[in-house]
Design a protein around this motif. Structure first.
Motif, PDB file in Angstrom:
ATOM      1  N   SER A   1       0.852  -1.193   0.000  1.00 44.34           N
ATOM      2  CA  SER A   1       0.000   0.000   0.000  1.00 44.34           C
ATOM      3  C   SER A   1       0.879   1.230   0.000  1.00 44.34           C
ATOM      4  N   ARG A   2       0.254   2.380  -0.271  1.00 36.90           N
ATOM      5  CA  ARG A   2       0.933   3.660  -0.140  1.00 36.90           C
ATOM      6  C   ARG A   2       0.756   4.136   1.301  1.00 36.90           C
ATOM      7  N   SER A   3       1.849   4.454   1.946  1.00 33.20           N
ATOM      8  CA  SER A   3       1.800   4.826   3.366  1.00 33.20           C
ATOM      9  C   SER A   3       1.114   6.169   3.545  1.00 33.20           C
ATOM     10  N   GLY A   4       0.488   6.328   4.678  1.00 32.96           N
ATOM     11  CA  GLY A   4      -0.135   7.599   5.014  1.00 32.96           C
ATOM     12  C   GLY A   4      -1.465   7.836   4.358  1.00 32.96           C
ATOM     13  N   GLN A   5      -2.054   6.871   3.734  1.00 28.97           N
ATOM     14  CA  GLN A   5      -3.334   7.034   3.042  1.00 28.97           C
ATOM     15  C   GLN A   5      -4.414   6.226   3.755  1.00 28.97           C
ATOM     16  N   ASN A   6      -5.665   6.728   3.623  1.00 31.00           N
ATOM     17  CA  ASN A   6      -6.790   5.963   4.153  1.00 31.00           C
ATOM     18  C   ASN A   6      -6.977   4.696   3.316  1.00 31.00           C
ATOM     19  N   MET A   7      -7.351   3.631   3.950  1.00 35.44           N
ATOM     20  CA  MET A   7      -7.472   2.343   3.269  1.00 35.44           C
ATOM     21  C   MET A   7      -8.925   1.909   3.271  1.00 35.44           C
ATOM     22  N   ASP A   8      -9.379   1.426   2.103  1.00 39.01           N
ATOM     23  CA  ASP A   8     -10.715   0.834   1.991  1.00 39.01           C
ATOM     24  C   ASP A   8     -10.527  -0.645   1.669  1.00 39.01           C
ATOM     25  N   VAL A   9     -11.085  -1.496   2.511  1.00 40.73           N
ATOM     26  CA  VAL A   9     -10.895  -2.942   2.388  1.00 40.73           C
ATOM     27  C   VAL A   9     -12.255  -3.603   2.194  1.00 40.73           C
ATOM     28  N   VAL A  10     -12.332  -4.516   1.197  1.00 44.18           N
ATOM     29  CA  VAL A  10     -13.560  -5.269   0.924  1.00 44.18           C
ATOM     30  C   VAL A  10     -13.219  -6.752   0.953  1.00 44.18           C
ATOM     31  N   TRP A  11     -14.091  -7.520   1.595  1.00 45.83           N
ATOM     32  CA  TRP A  11     -13.925  -8.974   1.677  1.00 45.83           C
ATOM     33  C   TRP A  11     -15.100  -9.637   0.972  1.00 45.83           C
ATOM     34  N   THR A  12     -14.821 -10.571   0.004  1.00 44.37           N
ATOM     35  CA  THR A  12     -15.888 -11.248  -0.723  1.00 44.37           C
ATOM     36  C   THR A  12     -16.069 -12.669  -0.204  1.00 44.37           C
ATOM     37  N   GLU A  13     -17.223 -13.247  -0.558  1.00 48.49           N
ATOM     38  CA  GLU A  13     -17.554 -14.596  -0.078  1.00 48.49           C
ATOM     39  C   GLU A  13     -16.595 -15.655  -0.603  1.00 48.49           C
ATOM     40  N   ASN A  14     -15.976 -15.413  -1.777  1.00 54.22           N
ATOM     41  CA  ASN A  14     -15.036 -16.403  -2.322  1.00 54.22           C
ATOM     42  C   ASN A  14     -13.602 -16.109  -1.912  1.00 54.22           C
ATOM     43  N   SER A  15     -13.431 -15.532  -0.717  1.00 55.73           N
ATOM     44  CA  SER A  15     -12.115 -15.324  -0.086  1.00 55.73           C
ATOM     45  C   SER A  15     -11.213 -14.428  -0.923  1.00 55.73           C
TER      46      SER A  15
END
Length: 1446
Positions: free
Chosen positions: A271-285
């Protein structure tokens, strides 16, 4: 392709900034939280198109922090900055404030999977669990409260374990499983049906700890990581927990049954440091992250893979555009990403099948972006309608998907680009226009003069005036479908169709009855309107007059089409005679048939794309036409759109996709396996397949059929480069409706029909002639087909028709077309191709001559003529395909293909690669030196590199030609070319070295070359030596004869062939010396008669002995007889016999055997057995065989005699011979095989001479043989003998009686029963049976009445002729035993004396038991001597033999 309509939320007039948004999982309700530094925060609810729900609003003087919807009920949980939690109910607006449990800022809200539990947590680490009823209402105070002393960050519920399988438990109960039976019992716990709600959950804190709270709300620390935890995910397939920290460290833990967590993976996410992170998790891992970069990162935790998705500037993205947020929609399999420039990028997941193990490969296809204003900071998919909400920092927009609208009519095409923009193309003038509408366009309809758009609430009409568009009318209308014809607009409302002016004025109403239903589908073609209703009715109206008139009565399709759910689409043809219909079935799935309603005949037929066949009621003209549909790729498909040509009423086109994709989540238009099927539809001939055309990959969907073109919409960014239908228009033509210049891609592409390739610009007469030709060719009416084109003189038209013949495979028509084209080369090639057995191969040659290379390739593949396909690839320069074909299918031509490719590479100057393929073709030994002969240095390097003998030889020959003899000798030696070595040495005068090479190697060619050299220099001895080593014996023999070397001549002749032996023998015979050598050579050469004559003439008796050994039946009989006489003279009788047999003088051979007492062996007997009828007659052959057998009999060889007698047909003599051999087993076998009465009797008589008393099997065989031989007299005699044995040896009168009874039966069956002698014998036998019966009766009576039995025995002794039947000694013995047992020893002694007088020569001990004699001696004081020792009393333990007389 789909476009997204964006609806800005109708937010109240406040200066608040949206900060949170969340969709309900099922309902189209969006919750938006906004904040303002002045007033605090608000939570509002909005509907599908952004409508504000005024009753549902929360206002607080502090900020909203968390929003969570109830999973099933319309209840929203809101968490606030001050620790307050409020439940908001939609649509009533009821607000429920939870009891004051939290005093700090809320950090988490989480519902259980069914919504019966709500977990709340705050910044201080305080956590509470609340119970909620089935209606989503709070029940009392919190169930439990925990304090973790650290800020709570995440919470997830653990999924419940699967419920018990009731069917499995039932089967187990029936089979006797008590535990399963108990689970069904009322005594046990209630049975869990299906999945239950999981009430246990995991909660994480800012210090990196994860705590587990079970169903009883008891908490325990599960694991600990470094740093604050940002996300928790539960992986159901692995039963594992994934943890992501603020530093993007991903850890995975397996959860054991005891509750322990074991880490099995830990990795740092990029990731790029110092940035807000958006994380998504799907049913197929799949883990998806966006961290303010121009890429989206994906980690496949199951496949242990990671990759990135990038923005594409060619689709409209800009350099430096960053991705802020991501959201994934499982229903659509679309990943959406919001960028800093106000665009929403969308990737569609495309799954490709993998290898044979079932693996799949996932690809993400970037779509055209949707543009909104501002900086997109939040995205979320939601509701069952798969809506997308986007936050651009100023407001929230709701995006809903809409399939791109497009329409084609009267040379005008319109394709939707954005929700408010259309691309208009006028093919008649070549103009391109852009239309910007004030409404979201949900439908469009064009004519040559107008463009009509609508959105379900409003209709707007634009007039096309040259290169500009002018708004001529706009009016409100709720119709979702609109049709246009001329100046009239057709809209729908319940139970009627309205005919309006462009300004919306209703001119006429077309009413529908209640049974006919509400109109839902409209379609216009030429002057006909077809209307489809929601009850499955269709009506056709004629629009050619001022007012619309009904063209036919309403047709209820539900009576004609089974399983009809609803109409999907209806279209009519140009003259209103046919209506095509697509339907949905009752279950909602699209039907795989296209239905055709014949207006005049009032009938419904169909074409089934699942089977690739029309309905059975449609007639076909010829047998070949019946095979049409089977040979096309129409199986397993489903229609998705259909059109009629606007001018040709017979021509129909349908767009089809595979069955598996018509209901898939992805649009069928994104697929590459879409087929466009063209049919002729007529009343007389039904449905006739005209063409099946695969849709090109760069095109989106079929728009219309406009002869001579198919019209397709193009995919954005993938415009087909090959067919630019129109030249780029000047800039002044790209005018918008408001006069602005617009730059946009051309969105419509036209492709010519198969029959019109090269004739796109032909006049109408030619077009009609081509259509008629195609139609008559399809139905097989060749006369009409040629009539339709007889006036056409254009070679281009004839060439196009020849191309049609490739598709229809009509070679007879193709010959006519080629003749009119004047293409003699193609006609000749087609004539030569007729030698191929496969019709496809012949058509492929026609395709090649017409330049249709792709069709030729498919045809060769379809008939599996890979040899011709290989040649085709080579001829067209497709060498890689040629090599692949040869390696996989045409391996018989693999080396030839390698060679041809090498020749091609050589011609192109690529010598290194040419060398490689020459080597693969195994022609490099000749071709590579030839190719490199102008480059000597390279050739020398190649020679040293390959180390090949043939190449060494070529190089040595080259050096020899350059007079470099030393180097040539060296390479000849490496090549082991000894002939060349000897030749060069002889040339150089090194004879000694040449001799050494020839002697050491034994090479025949080298030895021959050296022998010729010696012969030329008169060195005869050496010449003979090397000729011998070269096995050139004729040359050596020639030298020996010429130079008188007689001794060597004999040895050489024996080594040589028969011709040389004969020549040497003649030499010796002519010379008159060494006659023994001449005889031996004649014999060795196979001239036996000549050898014998010479041996007799010169008295070579030893040679005669050797020659006679090689004589056989193929030799001259006279010669054999002469040799036989010679051997008889010299007393060699056995050899003489062999020669006589070989000479077929069998009688003389037999006489010699008898005279000299020579044993006839089996081999000799077989040789004398004649099998060929031409040698001897059948009588003579039998006579010879009997003589052979007689000789064998005299010599005691009974088995061989039997064999020969049998071969001669004299089975009686054969049996006599066999009887003399005494081989019981063979005698029995022979009798059973021959099955002759005489042989059975002879065998039985022989068997009586054996010890049949002890062998029961022989006894049975005797009886069987006499029975089979039909000799009852002999069988009776045998039974009498058996009876006598039983009496004499065993005193067993019972068995004797049985045997005599059987003998009596046999005699009574005898054919001689009427003769006096026979009657006397039978009477005597009956008398004996009577006496024995009396004696047996006396014995049996003795046990009951001894006195009576004794009296009867006394009376029996008085019977005349008693002794042959009952021995007197047995009768007296019975009485003596009786008196001894009664104590009357005086009487017993008198009887004993009387017995001794009557049989003085016999020993009385045989008849009286030892005990009785001893008692008599003791009582009477007598002494009885043992003078007769030959008769011994039978021992008591002797086992009597059981005689089977049945």
């Amino acid at each position: 392709m789909a476009v997204y309509f964006d609806h800005r939320i109708e937010a109240p007039e406040r200066s608040d900034v949206p900060c949170l948004l969340t969709w309900h999982s099922a309902l189209p309700v969006l919750a938006v939280a906004s904040s303002s530094p002045a007033t605090g925060g608000n939570v509002d609810l909005y509907l599908q198109q952004g409508e504000h729900v005024e009753s549902c609003q929360i206002e607080r003087p502090f900020l909203p922090i968390v929003l969570r919807w109830h999973p099933t009920k319309p209840v929203l949980a809101t968490g606030w900055e001050n620790g307050e939690v409020v439940l908001l109910t939609h649509p009533s607006g009821d607000q429920t404030v939870l009891p004051s449990t939290h005093t700090a800022c809320m950090t988490l809200l989480e519902w259980s999977s069914s919504g019966s539990r709500l977990v709340t947590g705050d910044q201080t680490g305080s956590l509470a669990v609340w119970k909620v009823d089935a209606r989503g209402r709070l029940q009392g105070n919190h169930l439990v409260k925990h304090d973790y002393s650290k800020p709570l960050t995440c919470c997830i519920f653990k999924p419940a374990s699967p419920g018990d399988d009731v069917a499995m438990l039932a089967r187990a109960s029936v089979s006797g499983d008590e535990s399963a039976l108990d689970m069904f019992s009322w005594k046990g716990a209630p049975l869990k049906m299906g999945p239950q709600e999981g009430l246990a959950f995991y909660v994480s804190t800012a210090d990196g700890k994860v705590h587990y709270v079970d169903e009883q709300c008891k908490t325990s620390t599960l694991l600990s990581v470094e740093g604050s935890i940002k996300k928790l995910f539960y992986i159901e397939k692995r039963e594992a927990l994934a943890v992501i920290t603020e530093t993007l460290m991903l850890s995975q833990y397996t959860l054991g049954p005891d509750g322990a967590a074991t880490m099995f993976m830990k990795v740092k996410l990029s990731s790029r440091s110092g940035q807000n992170m958006d994380v998504v998790w799907t049913e197929n891992s799949l883990l998806i992250t966006a961290t303010g970069e121009p890429i989206v990162r994906l980690w496949d935790l199951e496949g242990d893979d990671n990759y990135v998705l990038c923005l594409d500037e060619t689709l409209g993205f800009e350099r430096g555009e960053m991705i802020n947020c991501v959201s994934y929609c499982p229903g659509k399999e679309i990943l959406a990403a919001g960028t800093t420039h106000g665009r929403i990028a969308m990737w569609r997941m495309v799954v490709h099948p993998g290898n044979s193990r079932g693996d799949t490969k996932v690809q993400w296809k970037l779509q055209t972006p949707t543009e909104i204003e501002g900086n997109v900071t939040q995205l979320q998919w939601g509701s069952s309608l798969n809506l997308l909400a986007a936050n651009n920092s100023n407001t929230v927009l709701v995006l809903c998907e809409h399939v791109m609208s497009a329409h084609f009519s009267q040379q005008v095409a319109a394709v939707q680009l954005t929700p408010v923009q259309l691309s208009i193309t006028q093919f008649s003038t070549g103009a391109h226009l852009a239309l910007h509408s004030d409404i979201h366009i949900k439908g469009v309809c064009v004519t040559k003069d107008s463009v009509t758009v609508w959105n379900g609430k409003q209709v707007t009409v634009f007039e096309i005036s040259g290169t500009t568009l002018r708004n001529t009318g706009s009016f409100p209308c709720d119709s979702h479908v609109v049709a246009v014809h001329g100046e009239n607009l057709y809209t729908v409302e319940p139970n009627r169709v309205q005919i309006r002016t462009p300004q919306g004025t209703v001119k006429q109403l077309l009413t529908f009855s209640k049974a006919e239903g509400n109109p839902v589908l409209l379609s216009v073609c030429q002057s006909y309107l077809v209307v489809g209703t929601d009850t499955g009715h269709i009506r056709v109206f004629d629009l050619s007059r001022r007012d619309a008139k009904a063209h036919c009565s309403a047709k209820n399709l539900a009576y004609q089409i089974a399983n009809l759910g609803a109409l999907r689409s209806v279209k009519c043809n140009a003259n209103g005679s046919q209506v095509s219909i697509l339907i949905s079935q009752v279950n909602g799935r699209p039907d795989h048939k296209v239905y055709f309603y014949d207006v005049e005949m009032d009938t419904v037929t169909h074409f089934d794309f699942f089977t690739g066949r029309p309905s059975s009621g449609i007639s076909q003209q010829e047998e070949s036409e019946k095979q049409q549909f089977q040979g096309t790729e129409l199986l397993g498909r489903c229609p998705v759109s259909h059109f009629w040509d606007e001018s040709e009423p017979r021509l129909f086109v349908c767009e089809t996709v595979p069955i598996s994709s018509e209901s898939s989540s992805s649009s069928y238009m994104d697929r590459v396996d879409v087929s466009v099927v063209t049919l002729f539809c007529t009343q007389e001939h039904g449905l006739l397949l005209q063409d099946c055309y695969p849709k090109p990959s760069g095109l989106q969907a079929l728009l219309a059929l406009d002869v001579p073109y198919y019209c397709f919409s193009c995919k954005p960014g993938e415009r087909d480069p090959g067919l630019a239908e129109l030249s780029p228009p000047p800039s002044h033509q790209n005018q918008t409706s408001k006069g602005a210049i617009a730059q946009f891609p051309h969105m419509v592409s036209r492709r010519p029909l198969r029959d019109f390739v090269g004739l796109e610009n032909c006049e109408k007469a030619t077009r009609d002639a081509m259509l008629n030709f195609s139609f008559y060719l399809t139905i097989g009416d060749m006369d009409e087909a040629f009539k339709s084109i007889k006036l056409i003189k254009s070679k281009a038209v004839w060439e196009n028709m020849a191309r049609m013949c490739v598709k229809t495979r009509r070679l007879d028509v193709a010959r006519v077309c080629l003749g009119n084209m004047g293409n003699a080369r193609a006609a000749k090639a087609l004539k030569e191709a007729e030698a191929e057995p496969e019709p496809e191969a012949q058509v492929a040659m026609l395709a090649i001559q017409l330049g249709m290379l792709e069709d030729a390739e498919k045809l060769y593949k379809s008939c599996q003529r890979y040899d011709l396909l290989n040649n085709f690839y080579q001829a067209s320069g497709q060498w890689q395909q040629a090599l692949d074909t040869a390696e996989t299918h045409d391996r018989i031509h693999l080396r030839t293909t390698y060679y041809s490719y090498a020749k091609y590479l050589e011609s192109m100057g690529d010598k290194p690669l040419a060398i490689a393929y020459y080597e693969k073709s195994d022609t490099h030994r000749v071709e590579v030196p030839r190719m490199l002969q102008d480059d000597i240095s390279s050739l020398e390097i190649y020679v040293h590199k390959m180390k090949d003998k043939n190449i060494y030889k070529w190089w040595a020959q080259y050096l020899e030609s350059q007079s470099d003899m030393d180097a040539a000798l060296r390479f000849y030696e490496l090549a082991q070319d000894y002939l060349s070595l000897v030749r060069v040495h002889c040339y150089m005068g090194n004879i000694q070295k040449a001799s050494e090479i020839a002697n050491d190697t034994g090479d025949r060619a080298a030895s021959y070359r050296l022998a010729r050299h010696y012969e030329g220099h008169d060195d005869i001895k050496q010449a003979v030596h090397f000729y011998t080593r070269a096995q050139a014996y004729n040359n050596a023999i020639r030298l020996c004869k010429e130079n008188g070397l007689d001794d060597q001549l004999m040895n050489l002749a024996l080594l040589s062939n028969p011709e040389d032996m004969m020549e040497a023998a003649c030499y010796y015979e002519e010379k008159g010396t060494h006659m023994d050598r001449a005889v031996a050579l004649y014999h060795k050469a196979g001239y036996v008669s000549k050898a014998l004559e010479l041996a007799f003439a010169t008295q070579q008796f030893s040679a005669l002995q050797l020659i006679a050994e090689d004589l056989n039946e193929n030799s001259d009989p006279a010669l054999l007889a002469r040799c036989s006489d010679f051997f008889i003279t010299h007393s060699q009788f056995e050899k003489s016999v062999d020669l006589l047999v070989a000479a077929k003088k069998y009688h003389q051979a037999l006489e010699l055997c008898l005279a000299q007492n020579l044993t006839i062996t089996e081999d000799l007997a077989e040789r004398m057995t004649v099998t060929d009828a031409t040698d001897l007659s059948e009588e003579a052959r039998k006579e010879l065989l009997e003589k052979i057998a007689d000789c064998c009999m005299r010599q005691g060889n009974y088995h061989l005699a039997t064999k020969k007698y049998t071969q001669a047909g004299s089975k009686l003599k054969a049996m006599r011979a066999l009887l003399k051999s005494g081989d019981t087993e063979k005698i029995i076998f022979f009798a059973n095989v021959c099955r002759q009465k005489e042989l059975f009797i002879m065998a039985a008589n022989y068997l009586q001479s054996l010890d049949w008393r002890k062998n029961v099997e022989i006894l049975k065989t005797i009886i069987g043989f006499y029975t089979k031989g039909r000799a009852p007299d002999l069988l009776a005699g045998f039974y009498e003998a058996c009876a006598q044995v039983e009496i004499d040896d065993y005193q067993n009168y019972e068995k004797a009686l049985d045997a005599l009874t059987e003998a009596s039966k046999c005699l009574s069956k005898s054919k001689e029963a009427s003769t006096g002698q026979h009657e006397a014998r039978l009477a005597d036998l009956q008398h004996r049976i009577t006496l024995i019966k009396k004696f047996v009766h006396i014995r049996r009576l003795y046990a009951e009445d001894p006195r009576e039995a004794a009296q009867l025995c006394e009376a029996l002794l008085e019977e005349p002729e008693l002794d042959p039947a009952v021995r007197i000694g047995d009768a007296f013995g019975f009485l003596i035993e009786h008196h001894c047992q009664q104590g009357s020893f005086q009487v017993a002694y008198r009887k004993l004396e009387e017995l001794q007088k009557m049989v003085p020569s016999q020993n009385v001990r045989y008849y009286i038991s030892q005990a009785s004699l001893e008692a008599l001696q003791e009582k009477m004081g007598l002494s009885l001597g043992h003078d007769d020792g030959r008769h011994s009393v039978k021992e008591e333990d002797e086992v009597e033999e059981d005689l089977n007389v049945s």
